[in-house]
Structure formats: C-alpha cells, structure tokens
Design a protein around this motif. Sequence first.
Motif, short mmCIF file in Angstrom:
data_model
loop_
_atom_site.label_atom_id
_atom_site.label_comp_id
_atom_site.label_asym_id
_atom_site.label_seq_id
_atom_site.Cartn_x
_atom_site.Cartn_y
_atom_site.Cartn_z
N SER A 103 0.67 -1.36 -0.14
CA SER A 103 -0.11 0.19 0.08
C SER A 103 0.86 1.33 -0.16
CB SER A 103 -0.90 -0.11 1.17
OG SER A 103 -0.33 -0.24 2.38
N LEU A 104 2.19 1.32 0.68
CA LEU A 104 3.05 2.15 0.33
C LEU A 104 3.50 2.80 -0.88
CD1 LEU A 104 5.25 1.50 3.46
CD2 LEU A 104 3.46 3.11 3.45
N LEU A 105 3.23 1.72 -1.77
CA LEU A 105 3.27 2.24 -3.48
C LEU A 105 2.27 2.90 -4.04
CD1 LEU A 105 4.65 -1.52 -4.43
CD2 LEU A 105 6.08 0.73 -3.91
N GLU A 106 1.31 3.02 -3.31
CA GLU A 106 0.02 3.80 -3.91
C GLU A 106 -0.01 5.14 -3.20
OE1 GLU A 106 -3.44 1.81 -2.60
OE2 GLU A 106 -2.63 -0.17 -3.25
N ALA A 107 0.07 6.38 -4.24
CA ALA A 107 0.47 7.66 -4.02
C ALA A 107 -0.84 8.12 -3.10
CB ALA A 107 0.42 8.33 -5.26
N PHE A 109 -2.44 6.34 -0.80
CA PHE A 109 -2.50 5.73 0.32
C PHE A 109 -1.21 6.55 1.30
CE2 PHE A 109 -0.32 3.21 3.63
CZ PHE A 109 -1.38 2.95 4.51
N THR A 110 -0.07 6.68 0.65
CA THR A 110 0.70 7.24 1.20
C THR A 110 0.78 8.85 1.67
OG1 THR A 110 2.50 5.94 0.09
CG2 THR A 110 3.35 7.71 0.90
N SER A 111 -0.26 9.44 0.76
CA SER A 111 -0.56 10.81 0.86
C SER A 111 -1.25 10.91 2.09
CB SER A 111 -1.44 11.38 -0.28
OG SER A 111 -1.93 12.78 -0.15
N LYS A 112 -2.35 10.13 2.25
CA LYS A 112 -3.17 9.98 3.50
C LYS A 112 -2.28 9.70 4.93
CE LYS A 112 -7.97 9.70 2.52
NZ LYS A 112 -9.14 9.12 3.30
N LEU A 113 -1.58 8.55 4.60
CA LEU A 113 -0.65 8.07 5.96
C LEU A 113 0.39 9.45 6.19
CD1 LEU A 113 0.19 5.88 7.72
CD2 LEU A 113 1.77 5.34 5.91
N VAL A 126 0.46 4.80 12.27
CA VAL A 126 1.96 5.35 11.79
C VAL A 126 3.10 4.53 12.32
CG1 VAL A 126 3.63 7.19 11.94
CG2 VAL A 126 1.24 7.87 11.69
N ASP A 127 2.98 4.15 13.46
CA ASP A 127 4.04 3.07 14.07
C ASP A 127 3.67 1.75 13.32
OD1 ASP A 127 5.79 1.96 16.20
OD2 ASP A 127 4.20 0.51 16.40
N LEU A 128 2.74 1.12 13.18
CA LEU A 128 2.57 -0.06 12.15
C LEU A 128 3.18 0.17 10.74
CD1 LEU A 128 1.23 -2.86 11.68
CD2 LEU A 128 -0.77 -1.66 11.03
N TYR A 129 2.71 1.15 10.04
CA TYR A 129 3.52 1.28 8.53
C TYR A 129 4.97 1.67 8.66
CZ TYR A 129 -0.94 0.36 6.55
OH TYR A 129 -1.95 -0.41 6.08
N PHE A 130 5.27 2.52 9.81
CA PHE A 130 6.82 2.70 9.84
C PHE A 130 7.67 1.28 9.93
CE2 PHE A 130 10.57 3.06 12.45
CZ PHE A 130 11.12 4.29 11.87
N ASN A 131 6.89 0.42 10.85
CA ASN A 131 7.55 -0.89 10.68
C ASN A 131 7.45 -1.64 9.65
OD1 ASN A 131 8.52 -0.43 13.41
ND2 ASN A 131 6.41 -1.20 14.29
N LEU A 132 6.59 -1.58 9.07
CA LEU A 132 6.39 -2.28 7.62
C LEU A 132 7.15 -1.62 6.62
CD1 LEU A 132 2.36 -2.63 6.87
CD2 LEU A 132 3.98 -4.51 7.33
N ALA A 133 7.41 -0.17 6.61
CA ALA A 133 8.49 0.19 5.77
C ALA A 133 9.97 0.03 5.91
CB ALA A 133 8.07 1.85 5.62
N ALA A 134 10.08 -0.08 7.16
CA ALA A 134 11.24 -0.44 7.80
C ALA A 134 11.72 -1.93 7.31
CB ALA A 134 11.49 -0.25 9.16
N GLY A 135 10.71 -2.68 7.20
CA GLY A 135 10.96 -4.16 6.84
C GLY A 135 11.51 -4.09 5.24
#
Length: 178
Positions: A103-107, A109-113, A126-135
């Motif tokens: 979902s981070l590839l979708e502009a 979604f990333t705009s809303k996040l 934010v913490d959840l997606y921070f960890n997903l991105a870090a992965g």
Amino acid sequence: MASSMKSSLIIFFTCSLFLQVALATYKREVICENLPNGVCAFSIASSGKRCLLEKSTTEDGISEYTCKTSEVIVGNMREHIESDECVEACGVDRNSVGISSDSLLEAQFTSKLCSPACYQKCPNIVDLYFNLAAGEGVYLPDLCNKQRTNPHRAAMELQSSGAAEDFADAPAPSPSSF
C-alpha cells in the motif's frame, strides 16, 4: 434512628455498587479474541500485542472472520482500539485481512498516511506502517517528506531497487516522536 441507619446503608451500598460498575467499565481488559471483527484491525490488546483479522473458510466454503492476537508487540501502547477518525484520516480499512507494505506504493494511500491528520495524530497506525516500511528498508519519515514535495517521485523511488538502500542507513525515530 434505625431507619436513618438503614437508609444510610442502602445509599452507601448503592453508591459502592455504582462505583464498582464504573471502575469495572474503566478497567476493561482488551482481548483481541473478544473484539468484534469491525474493530479488530488496528487494535492493541492489554498485553501490548497487535490484534489482527484472520479469514478462514468452512467446509461449506463460507468465509469466516475472527479476531486473533498476533505476536507483534507494540512498545508504548496497550488497550487501544483505533478511532474511526484515524481510520479515515490514514486511509486504512478496518476489514483488512493482513497488512502489506504494498500500500505504500500507492500515492493516494501514502498521501493520507503522511498527512498531518494521520501522521501527527494517529501514532498506532503510523507505528505499524513505520515498521512495515522499515521491513522494506524504507525510512517512513523520509518517504513522507518526499511524498509531500513530489508524490510521483516518492512512489517511483520506493519501487526502484535503490530505494531500500537510500533509506536503510537512516536512524529510526522513537515511537514517541510520532
């Protein structure tokens, strides 16, 4: 005198009963398996573990959803059920079965996040997606900065093989910085 003593005892008993009910309501333990499916995703149990929505299929081919406790522990949060405001502001779906970094590839979604309404007010998501991105080797604060200045370039960089290398050496913020 006996009747005033009885009245006082009745009033005392009634007040203590209300106090016990109020305290029990306030101290209610969050157990993922007891949550309705509609609030499962993005919730955190009293144990500090994330709740997740799982899908299974019965022998009849009927899909069933259940809320389960994951093994993922959230450092600073317990007993948290995400608000509808944060779900909307961050563009996430409570009916998500599994959460992917795709979902981070979708502009959109990333705009809303990365929007202030989400990024500054919804630390759980934010913490959840921070960890997903870090992965994926991506530093979410940098991705959000790039998204704000050039959303198309941010998505392209994330998709490129060099994106993980660009963000991997960046220091991780503490969860309290969200």
